[in-house]
Scaffold this active site. Sequence first.
Site, PDB file in Angstrom:
ATOM      1  N   PRO A 219       4.356 -53.359  -7.917  1.00 40.53           N
ATOM      2  CA  PRO A 219       5.774 -53.716  -7.927  1.00 40.53           C
ATOM      3  C   PRO A 219       6.122 -54.397  -9.244  1.00 40.53           C
ATOM      4  O   PRO A 219       5.424 -55.307  -9.680  1.00 40.53           O
ATOM      5  CB  PRO A 219       5.896 -54.696  -6.749  1.00 40.53           C
ATOM      6  CG  PRO A 219       4.528 -55.300  -6.623  1.00 40.53           C
ATOM      7  CD  PRO A 219       3.560 -54.230  -7.031  1.00 40.53           C
TER       8      PRO A 219
ATOM      9  N   CYS B 187       4.157 -63.213  -9.005  1.00 40.44           N
ATOM     10  CA  CYS B 187       5.106 -63.112 -10.110  1.00 40.44           C
ATOM     11  C   CYS B 187       5.048 -64.367 -10.978  1.00 40.44           C
ATOM     12  O   CYS B 187       5.169 -65.483 -10.468  1.00 40.44           O
ATOM     13  CB  CYS B 187       6.519 -62.912  -9.575  1.00 40.44           C
ATOM     14  SG  CYS B 187       7.765 -62.779 -10.900  1.00 40.44           S
TER      15      CYS B 187
END
Length: 350
Positions: free
Chosen positions: A28, A112
């Site tokens: 992702p 992230c």
Amino acid sequence: MTLTALPATPGPATIGPFTLPNRVILAPMAGVTDRPFRQLCRRLGAGWVVGEMVTADPSLWHTRKSQLRMDHRGEPDPRVVQIAGGDAEMLAQAARLNAELGAQIIDINMGCPAKKVCNKAAGSALLRDEALVADILDAVVSAVDIPVTLKIRTGWCAESNNALRIARLAESAGIQALAIHGRHRQQRYTGQAEYDTIAEIKSRLSIPVIANGDITSPEKAAEVLAYTGADAVMVGRGAQGNPWIFQQISHYLHYGEKMALPTLTERQQVLLGHVEALHEFYGTTMGVRIARKHVGWYINDDLRFTQPQQRTLKQQFNALASPETQFDWINDVMAPGAAMRLLAKGSYAA
């Protein structure tokens, strides 16, 4: 030539009711792995793909950005939705709502490194609070009856490599697969990924482990799989401008030799199809704008051009303001011999 398969290697992982068709996954990436790119990577050999992260706050889902990120129409199974946030209750609610909307796997983002995500105590910032990690994992797994997976880094910084402890929490909570980027948060994407942490975690866990970080070639994928014992590799930046990498890795893992690079005609067809899908998905104005970064990556990956030539071509394409001129430019730059004429002209006029 007749190809001979390599000696048997571990089969593709099973996650809930889904078995990966191969050992290569699209990571992702916010602003990259939108529906057009996911569908393209699936067609070109990605075993499965993970969507861009969606905020866990449902009050923000009305925005155009969130609506586009949550659009999985026409995608093959499994539809994997990644959620990001720092509140266990909110993440659990987001998991339930996404499952109701058709998600078949929920992936929790604890990897992230972006400042705007970490400043909200989400993404890799969560790795600093193991008690909160445990609460989140328990809450999300309990909230849905579909598989839940987790993406992490090796830790927050070099002094706090706690990925093994997080991995054990994940397995205990019922997480069904774990993806690990071989960098800590403070590295962001600098330096080189390390795989010792991934190898150690794989040796201690019974759930599938997916190795991520610097997977940029078939040879590197094979080396990382052999070194870590991981069940699959996850490709991120290595797929930007090179969606063929998935079939290249799968071919190499099976046969032990590299497959031929895509021809100029194949590159042209994929690039035209990708840009057309972007226009259709985002609309003309946004589609033209978003196509620029993707085409820039394709140019960077084109071995015909030097870096100065790549800069010139990207400047030409970035000046184009309509779908028609973008298609014309792609057809011109991909025609045998035409790219050098474009470079000689400097500017571009269809």
